[in-house]
Design a protein around this motif. Sequence first.
Motif, PDB file in Angstrom:
ATOM      1  N   SER A  43      -6.953  -1.165  -1.957  1.00 44.53           N
ATOM      2  CA  SER A  43      -5.850  -1.216  -1.030  1.00 44.53           C
ATOM      3  C   SER A  43      -6.526  -0.286   0.042  1.00 44.53           C
ATOM      4  O   SER A  43      -7.750  -0.006  -0.510  1.00 44.53           O
TER       5      SER A  43
ATOM      6  N   ALA B 240       1.964  -7.216  -5.459  1.00 43.93           N
ATOM      7  CA  ALA B 240       2.040  -5.326  -4.721  1.00 43.93           C
ATOM      8  C   ALA B 240       2.071  -5.273  -6.840  1.00 43.93           C
ATOM      9  O   ALA B 240       2.014  -3.913  -6.760  1.00 43.93           O
ATOM     10  N   ASP B 241       3.502  -5.539  -6.900  1.00 45.39           N
ATOM     11  CA  ASP B 241       4.249  -4.518  -8.598  1.00 45.39           C
ATOM     12  C   ASP B 241       3.036  -4.164  -9.414  1.00 45.39           C
ATOM     13  O   ASP B 241       2.999  -3.450  -9.554  1.00 45.39           O
TER      14      ASP B 241
ATOM     15  N   THR C 280      -0.988   1.242  -6.622  1.00 41.51           N
ATOM     16  CA  THR C 280      -1.260   2.211  -5.343  1.00 41.51           C
ATOM     17  C   THR C 280      -0.805   1.724  -4.098  1.00 41.51           C
ATOM     18  O   THR C 280      -0.929   0.235  -4.358  1.00 41.51           O
ATOM     19  N   THR C 281      -0.151   2.068  -3.053  1.00 43.14           N
ATOM     20  CA  THR C 281       0.651   1.521  -1.780  1.00 43.14           C
ATOM     21  C   THR C 281      -0.740   0.365  -1.376  1.00 43.14           C
ATOM     22  O   THR C 281      -1.852   0.365  -0.606  1.00 43.14           O
ATOM     23  N   VAL C 282       0.083  -0.613  -0.991  1.00 43.21           N
ATOM     24  CA  VAL C 282      -0.650  -1.567  -0.933  1.00 43.21           C
ATOM     25  C   VAL C 282      -0.002  -1.397   0.770  1.00 43.21           C
ATOM     26  O   VAL C 282       0.924  -1.571   1.457  1.00 43.21           O
ATOM     27  N   TRP C 283      -1.065  -1.331   2.034  1.00 45.79           N
ATOM     28  CA  TRP C 283      -1.023  -1.994   3.233  1.00 45.79           C
ATOM     29  C   TRP C 283      -0.679  -3.083   3.292  1.00 45.79           C
ATOM     30  O   TRP C 283      -0.686  -3.720   3.599  1.00 45.79           O
ATOM     31  N   ASP C 284       1.210  -2.951   4.371  1.00 46.22           N
ATOM     32  CA  ASP C 284       1.886  -3.894   5.278  1.00 46.22           C
ATOM     33  C   ASP C 284       1.634  -3.633   6.412  1.00 46.22           C
ATOM     34  O   ASP C 284       2.784  -4.084   7.109  1.00 46.22           O
TER      35      ASP C 284
ATOM     36  N   ASP D 241      -4.742  -7.178   1.641  1.00 44.39           N
ATOM     37  CA  ASP D 241      -3.398  -6.161   1.886  1.00 44.39           C
ATOM     38  C   ASP D 241      -2.658  -6.977   2.165  1.00 44.39           C
ATOM     39  O   ASP D 241      -1.440  -7.242   1.063  1.00 44.39           O
TER      40      ASP D 241
ATOM     41  N   SER E  71      -0.011  -8.433  -1.333  1.00 40.01           N
ATOM     42  CA  SER E  71       1.185  -8.322  -1.262  1.00 40.01           C
ATOM     43  C   SER E  71       2.304  -9.073  -1.269  1.00 40.01           C
ATOM     44  O   SER E  71       3.310  -8.589  -2.149  1.00 40.01           O
TER      45      SER E  71
ATOM     46  N   THR F 254      -5.000   1.835   1.023  1.00 44.91           N
ATOM     47  CA  THR F 254      -4.995   3.413   1.096  1.00 44.91           C
ATOM     48  C   THR F 254      -6.470   4.557   0.255  1.00 44.91           C
ATOM     49  O   THR F 254      -6.552   5.487   0.400  1.00 44.91           O
TER      50      THR F 254
END
Length: 343
Positions: free
Chosen positions: A109, A327-328, A332-336, A319, A324, A111
């Motif tokens: 990601s 993403a689950d 890690t946090t996927v940037w949107d 991302d 997206s 992040t």
Amino acid sequence: MHDRNGLSEPIRWGVIGCGDVLERKSGPSFGQSERSRIQAVVSSDGESAARYAKVHDVSVATDDAEQVMTDPEIDAVYIASPPDTHEEFTVAAAEAGKPVLVEKPMGRSVTEGRGMINACDRAGVELFVAYYRRFHPHVEEIRSLLAEGRIGEPVSASVNYAHPRPNDSGWREMPEISGGGWFVDATSHRVDLLCHLLGAPTEATGVVRCDAGDSHTETAVSLSLAVADGVCCTVTSDFVGAGSTDRFVIRGTAGSIVAETLDSGDFTYEVAGESRSVACNQPETTHGGLLDHVEAVLLDGETNRSTGRDAIQTEAILDKCVRSVYADAIPTTVWDGSFPLTE
């Protein structure tokens, strides 16, 4: 012999990960280099490291990555392990004061990519991402033609890349490890080239197909990108259709560049109705040009042309347009967010 930055020449590398990419791609490049050598190899079980070290006459084989990264006899670290380890190992290597070459995708990601960039910035060490096609002779020639304005102002570009899905994809279809499927693993190289040749993305949208089955990753993707001064780009890719293709096209106000098969090393460019063929010898080793560049940056002070900040542009496209969808599955946090991505 040491260079002005205190690195030995040849550079003594610690390599983390002893899988296919080291055996087939980067390892042969290290083997042919006079300015680099592999000093130590690491694998999670230690066994594949021991096998590689025995065959290739490497001094140290271990399952202890920290031992290698903190070893004063190691000048630089090459991370060739799966993407879920990239941020952890990059941060640790940077904190040990070692420049880092990391395989693509950069991470799972934006992040994670930002964490890697920030760690190397804090430590004042170089971060290279292994988008090695940037340094292949035919891509360098295309870059020169664009810089010279041979086809006028770039207007549009298209990529069509496809191949049948391998029967045994392993971790490459486990998003929690790989951060994606075959588009993220392979087509990302072509997305990176669009950014490298034409400029950073300013807009990106995507349509993704994920077939039912054990894998929840992408089997077909269609992206629409705008880069730099409004150049419109399309990227289509699939891994379930019949046959293979690797077409790469850039059209400008005065002509066009067409590679019917990007990795062949051959392309044509057309100006004023006249078509010219360009044939470039493929490098003897896949990572050879990249490694030459890394050595020139670390030993000769050249400017890094495959940085973390370069690679994170592709991470942002992945991302927003691909990851997206699942993403689950990625821890890690996927940037949107919105483009342009700034660092």
